[in-house]
Enzyme design. Structure first.
Site, mmCIF file in Angstrom:
data_model
loop_
_atom_site.group_PDB
_atom_site.id
_atom_site.type_symbol
_atom_site.label_atom_id
_atom_site.label_comp_id
_atom_site.label_asym_id
_atom_site.label_seq_id
_atom_site.Cartn_x
_atom_site.Cartn_y
_atom_site.Cartn_z
ATOM 1 N N LYS A 44 4.796 9.284 8.498
ATOM 2 C CA LYS A 44 4.909 9.037 9.802
ATOM 3 C C LYS A 44 5.666 9.618 10.869
ATOM 4 C CE LYS A 44 2.059 5.012 8.223
ATOM 5 N NZ LYS A 44 0.757 5.207 8.473
ATOM 6 N N TYR A 94 0.975 -1.347 -0.100
ATOM 7 C CA TYR A 94 0.239 0.010 -0.025
ATOM 8 C C TYR A 94 0.934 1.207 -0.069
ATOM 9 C CZ TYR A 94 -3.558 3.255 1.789
ATOM 10 O OH TYR A 94 -4.194 4.517 1.887
ATOM 11 N N ASP A 142 9.092 2.718 -0.512
ATOM 12 C CA ASP A 142 8.063 3.259 0.242
ATOM 13 C C ASP A 142 8.494 2.971 1.573
ATOM 14 O OD1 ASP A 142 6.271 4.063 1.668
ATOM 15 O OD2 ASP A 142 4.632 3.373 0.328
HETATM 16 N N1 HOZ Z 1 -0.710 2.799 6.457
HETATM 17 C C1 HOZ Z 1 -1.673 3.417 7.366
HETATM 18 C C2 HOZ Z 1 -2.021 1.811 7.729
HETATM 19 N N2 HOZ Z 1 -1.581 0.898 7.009
HETATM 20 C C3 HOZ Z 1 -2.631 4.115 7.159
HETATM 21 C C4 HOZ Z 1 -3.299 4.550 8.124
HETATM 22 C C5 HOZ Z 1 -4.886 4.751 7.443
HETATM 23 O O1 HOZ Z 1 -5.191 4.461 6.389
HETATM 24 O O2 HOZ Z 1 -5.546 5.333 8.203
#
Ligand code: HOZ
Length: 431
Positions: free
Chosen positions: A268, A145, A240
């Site tokens: 983050k 992701y 990433d």
């Molecule tokens: N990458 C975060 C969780 N895998 C994102 C948190 C979200 O989507 O709010």
């Protein structure tokens, strides 16, 4: 745990204005059932909801809070900066100070551009890679992701998988066609894509430690293989490191595995709990970004002074001792969860890397998206509810990472393992 009466009321009201009652889908508890808890305050490793329930937190805002919730020093520093002005739309010295610190920790990032989220960083890095190579296609891995940019919402992990929309409606066929899918930890799947399009691929984008299909570390020579395939075919390699950056080590996964990507995306931890992302890398590539070059990318709140201050505070405190403690407690928790599952006779694979981990409710080792999807999400939901009832707040989805912070103590971990023993028994009764 007290009945979350107030959270229920707030959720009912929120649903009248916010789609699904939340601003980001993974918060909605849809995959685990029940009402999302509305949080009133947090400190260290503890969160307190609006009904007065206290939890040891393993979401930790999905990763940024490596020093725990609201460290007093960070709050003081951010407040002092805010008193001087919260945003100017003009440069401040804080931006290059944080940029220099990032480069000192992650030397492959010769130039850095700050943005406001990891999503923005990934979208911008791919645009830049396309401009630099003059090619359109990208390779991404199923289950990874990279935020919600159109090009990435094809077999995407995180909330997209949790909600069962890994390939989102609204992504045009043309965009989807430019995203080529490979299998995580499978170099042959990447080789096959390059063989089919030897001069069409601008970049490979990868989470060097996957964290959005649950935690899946890279196996063997996977990252080194990606580095050499990209080089061989004139494509860029984009790491990433929104999750792994400053978490796998101060220098990110690239330091741990000794692989220098062409571009890196960060988020983050770099904002210390405020909205910040960044992308950066080779000077010859980054100097194509406007205004140095023609590749346009901009942001009113980019390099926001309060967020830069929090980021500087967080990055200045990434000591060797911090990572040793995090790794020790991560190993303790991973072993404790595995023991609890074994004792209850529940098939669980715990994947862990330092201070991130995921207990997958499956008997198959998890090394890619397909194996992650063998997890029994119903069993995870039962486990989640059992943990919550016992004062532990894990991520409300099977396909997310648990995050530890410097504020988690040995006692917190011991309490979590004790709760896990009881919650695994709930699972054993239910399956
Ligand atoms: N990458 C975060 C969780 N895998 C994102 C948190 C979200 O989507 O709010």
């Amino acid at each position: 745990m007290r009945t979350p009466v107030r959270s229920r009321q707030l959720f009912a009201r929120a649903r009248q204005i916010l789609p699904g009652g939340v601003d980001s889908p993974v918060r909605a508890f849809q995959a685990v059932g029940g009402t999302p808890l509305f949080i009133r305050r947090a400190a260290g490793a503890t969160i307190v909801d609006v009904d007065g329930n206290r939890f040891i937190d393993y979401v930790m805002s999905w990763g940024p809070l490596i020093h725990g919730h609201a460290p007093p020093g960070l709050v003081r520093a951010a407040a002092a900066t805010a008193r001087l002005g919260t945003s100017f739309g003009a440069p401040t010295a804080l931006e290059h100070e944080l940029g220099e610190r990032v480069r000192a920790l992650v030397p492959s990032m010769a130039r850095v551009r700050f943005v406001s989220s990891g999503t923005e960083a990934a979208i911008s890095a791919v645009r830049l890679a396309r401009a630099f190579t003059g090619r359109d296609r990208i390779v991404k891995f199923a289950g990874c992701y990279h935020g919600h940019g159109d090009a990435f919402l094809v077999k995407a992990g995180s909330g997209a998988t949790t909600l069962g929309v890994p390939t989102s409606p609204g992504v045009t066929r043309a965009v989807a066609a430019d995203t080529l899918l490979a299998r995580y930890n499978d170099l042959d799947s990447v080789r096959a894509l390059f063989d089919a399009q030897p001069a069409g691929i601008a970049a490979i984008i990868v989470e060097p430690i996957a964290g959005n299909m649950g935690v899946v570390p890279p196996a063997g020579q996977f990252l080194a293989g990606l580095r050499s395939l990209a080089m061989q075919h004139g494509a860029l390699l984009i790491f990433d490191e929104v999750i792994s950056g400053f978490r796998a080590a101060a220098g990110g996964a690239q330091a741990v595995f000794g692989i220098a990507p062409d571009l890196t995306c960060l988020g983050k931890i770099i904002g210390g709990g405020f909205p910040v992302g960044a992308y950066g890398g080779r000077a010859d590539v980054m100097e194509m970004v406007a205004p140095a070059g023609p590749v346009y990318q901009a942001g009113t709140l980019s390099g926001n002074p309060v967020a830069m201050t929090a980021g500087l505070w967080a990055l200045k405190r990434l000591t060797g001792r911090l990572y040793r403690d995090l790794a020790r407690r991560g190993a303790m928790l991973a072993a404790g969860l595995a023991d609890a599952a074994r004792a209850a006779g529940v098939p669980v694979q715990v994947n862990a890397f330092g201070s991130v981990l995921t207990p997958f409710f499956t008997s198959s080792p998890v090394r890619d998206y397909d194996s992650a999807l063998t997890a029994n999400t119903g069993a995870y939901a039962t486990f989640f509810r059992g943990m919550l009832a016992r004062g532990i707040y894990p991520p409300p989805s099977q396909f997310e990472a648990w995050f530890l912070s410097a504020a988690h103590t040995d006692r917190d971990i011991a309490r979590t393992i004790e709760a896990a023993h009881a919650a695994m028994k709930d699972v054993a009764r239910a399956i």
